[in-house]
Write a protein that holds these residues in place. Structure first.
Motif, PDB file in Angstrom:
ATOM      1  N   ALA A  11       4.304 -39.958   5.780  1.00 54.44           N
ATOM      2  CA  ALA A  11       4.445 -41.001   6.798  1.00 54.44           C
ATOM      3  C   ALA A  11       4.846 -42.328   6.154  1.00 54.44           C
ATOM      4  O   ALA A  11       5.740 -43.019   6.648  1.00 54.44           O
ATOM      5  CB  ALA A  11       3.145 -41.151   7.582  1.00 54.44           C
ATOM      6  N   ALA A  12       4.195 -42.678   5.057  1.00 55.93           N
ATOM      7  CA  ALA A  12       4.520 -43.939   4.366  1.00 55.93           C
ATOM      8  C   ALA A  12       5.958 -43.915   3.858  1.00 55.93           C
ATOM      9  O   ALA A  12       6.691 -44.898   4.000  1.00 55.93           O
ATOM     10  CB  ALA A  12       3.546 -44.180   3.220  1.00 55.93           C
ATOM     11  N   THR A  13       6.362 -42.810   3.272  1.00 55.10           N
ATOM     12  CA  THR A  13       7.722 -42.688   2.735  1.00 55.10           C
ATOM     13  C   THR A  13       8.759 -42.805   3.843  1.00 55.10           C
ATOM     14  O   THR A  13       9.816 -43.413   3.648  1.00 55.10           O
ATOM     15  CB  THR A  13       7.893 -41.341   1.997  1.00 55.10           C
ATOM     16  N   LEU A  14       8.454 -42.235   5.006  1.00 55.26           N
ATOM     17  CA  LEU A  14       9.419 -42.224   6.113  1.00 55.26           C
ATOM     18  C   LEU A  14       9.243 -43.400   7.077  1.00 55.26           C
ATOM     19  O   LEU A  14       9.983 -43.520   8.049  1.00 55.26           O
ATOM     20  CB  LEU A  14       9.293 -40.905   6.883  1.00 55.26           C
ATOM     21  N   GLY A  15       8.249 -44.263   6.814  1.00 58.85           N
ATOM     22  CA  GLY A  15       8.032 -45.417   7.681  1.00 58.85           C
ATOM     23  C   GLY A  15       7.468 -45.029   9.041  1.00 58.85           C
ATOM     24  O   GLY A  15       7.755 -45.685  10.045  1.00 58.85           O
ATOM     25  N   LEU A  16       6.657 -43.972   9.067  1.00 51.41           N
ATOM     26  CA  LEU A  16       6.051 -43.512  10.311  1.00 51.41           C
ATOM     27  C   LEU A  16       4.615 -44.005  10.421  1.00 51.41           C
ATOM     28  O   LEU A  16       3.924 -44.152   9.423  1.00 51.41           O
ATOM     29  CB  LEU A  16       6.051 -41.979  10.366  1.00 51.41           C
ATOM     30  N   ARG A  76       1.315 -37.703  18.786  1.00 49.96           N
ATOM     31  CA  ARG A  76       2.392 -36.735  19.051  1.00 49.96           C
ATOM     32  C   ARG A  76       2.061 -35.329  18.569  1.00 49.96           C
ATOM     33  O   ARG A  76       2.718 -34.381  18.980  1.00 49.96           O
ATOM     34  CB  ARG A  76       3.682 -37.241  18.426  1.00 49.96           C
ATOM     35  N   CYS A  77       1.033 -35.205  17.738  1.00 45.06           N
ATOM     36  CA  CYS A  77       0.642 -33.892  17.223  1.00 45.06           C
ATOM     37  C   CYS A  77      -0.722 -33.448  17.733  1.00 45.06           C
ATOM     38  O   CYS A  77      -1.353 -32.576  17.138  1.00 45.06           O
ATOM     39  CB  CYS A  77       0.658 -33.899  15.694  1.00 45.06           C
ATOM     40  N   GLY A 137       1.354 -27.593  14.025  1.00 42.45           N
ATOM     41  CA  GLY A 137       1.989 -27.666  12.711  1.00 42.45           C
ATOM     42  C   GLY A 137       3.499 -27.646  12.808  1.00 42.45           C
ATOM     43  O   GLY A 137       4.193 -28.363  12.074  1.00 42.45           O
ATOM     44  N   GLU A 138       4.025 -26.835  13.715  1.00 41.44           N
ATOM     45  CA  GLU A 138       5.479 -26.793  13.924  1.00 41.44           C
ATOM     46  C   GLU A 138       5.983 -28.124  14.468  1.00 41.44           C
ATOM     47  O   GLU A 138       7.044 -28.611  14.076  1.00 41.44           O
ATOM     48  CB  GLU A 138       5.852 -25.652  14.863  1.00 41.44           C
ATOM     49  N   ARG A 139       5.201 -28.728  15.371  1.00 35.02           N
ATOM     50  CA  ARG A 139       5.576 -30.023  15.946  1.00 35.02           C
ATOM     51  C   ARG A 139       5.572 -31.105  14.871  1.00 35.02           C
ATOM     52  O   ARG A 139       6.487 -31.930  14.800  1.00 35.02           O
ATOM     53  CB  ARG A 139       4.617 -30.380  17.086  1.00 35.02           C
ATOM     54  N   LEU A 140       4.558 -31.098  14.025  1.00 33.86           N
ATOM     55  CA  LEU A 140       4.505 -32.067  12.921  1.00 33.86           C
ATOM     56  C   LEU A 140       5.730 -31.900  12.026  1.00 33.86           C
ATOM     57  O   LEU A 140       6.386 -32.883  11.670  1.00 33.86           O
ATOM     58  CB  LEU A 140       3.224 -31.884  12.097  1.00 33.86           C
ATOM     59  N   GLY A 141       6.033 -30.676  11.670  1.00 29.38           N
ATOM     60  CA  GLY A 141       7.202 -30.414  10.829  1.00 29.38           C
ATOM     61  C   GLY A 141       8.482 -30.913  11.463  1.00 29.38           C
ATOM     62  O   GLY A 141       9.333 -31.521  10.806  1.00 29.38           O
ATOM     63  N   ARG A 142       8.625 -30.671  12.759  1.00 25.45           N
ATOM     64  CA  ARG A 142       9.818 -31.107  13.480  1.00 25.45           C
ATOM     65  C   ARG A 142       9.922 -32.630  13.480  1.00 25.45           C
ATOM     66  O   ARG A 142      10.999 -33.199  13.239  1.00 25.45           O
ATOM     67  CB  ARG A 142       9.756 -30.558  14.905  1.00 25.45           C
ATOM     68  N   LEU A 143       8.796 -33.319  13.714  1.00 22.15           N
ATOM     69  CA  LEU A 143       8.797 -34.786  13.707  1.00 22.15           C
ATOM     70  C   LEU A 143       9.183 -35.333  12.333  1.00 22.15           C
ATOM     71  O   LEU A 143       9.959 -36.289  12.234  1.00 22.15           O
ATOM     72  CB  LEU A 143       7.417 -35.310  14.107  1.00 22.15           C
ATOM     73  N   LEU A 144       8.630 -34.742  11.281  1.00 22.45           N
ATOM     74  CA  LEU A 144       8.955 -35.194   9.930  1.00 22.45           C
ATOM     75  C   LEU A 144      10.422 -34.930   9.589  1.00 22.45           C
ATOM     76  O   LEU A 144      11.099 -35.779   9.009  1.00 22.45           O
ATOM     77  CB  LEU A 144       8.037 -34.519   8.908  1.00 22.45           C
TER      78      LEU A 144
END
Length: 89
Positions: free
Chosen positions: A66-71, A79-80, A14-21
């Motif tokens: 993800a859609a909003t950020l183009g991921l 990655r998570c 969860g921390e990794r996901l947050g960091r990626l976002l």
């Protein structure tokens, strides 16, 4: 209904996901409020996800971000992935 406590690996994921976002948002120069609004979330919810305080957001929440950020969801999934966390000795 009582929720099962998260494992150290799940918290780290969860921390990794947050960091990626957070990094993706920063790279676009968009504000937290802008990304949250475009994703249909509150800024506080996004803040909790980005800081790892909400380590297991719903799938559709992650998909909207993800859609909003183009991921790519595939890239986020890779990655998570759960990784073993070494316990403190």
């Amino acid at each position: 209904m009582v929720r099962t406590p998260l494992t150290p690996e799940e918290r780290e994921r969860g921390e990794r996901l947050g960091r990626l976002l957070r990094e993706a948002r920063a790279s676009t120069g968009r504000s937290m409020l802008d990304v949250a609004t475009c994703s249909g979330l509150s800024a506080e919810t996004l803040r909790k996800i980005e800081t790892g305080r909400a380590p297991t957001p719903a799938f559709f929440t992650v998909a909207a971000l993800a859609a909003t950020l183009g991921l790519s969801l595939d890239d986020l999934l890779q990655r998570c992935a759960l990784l073993p966390v070494e316990e403190a000795a």
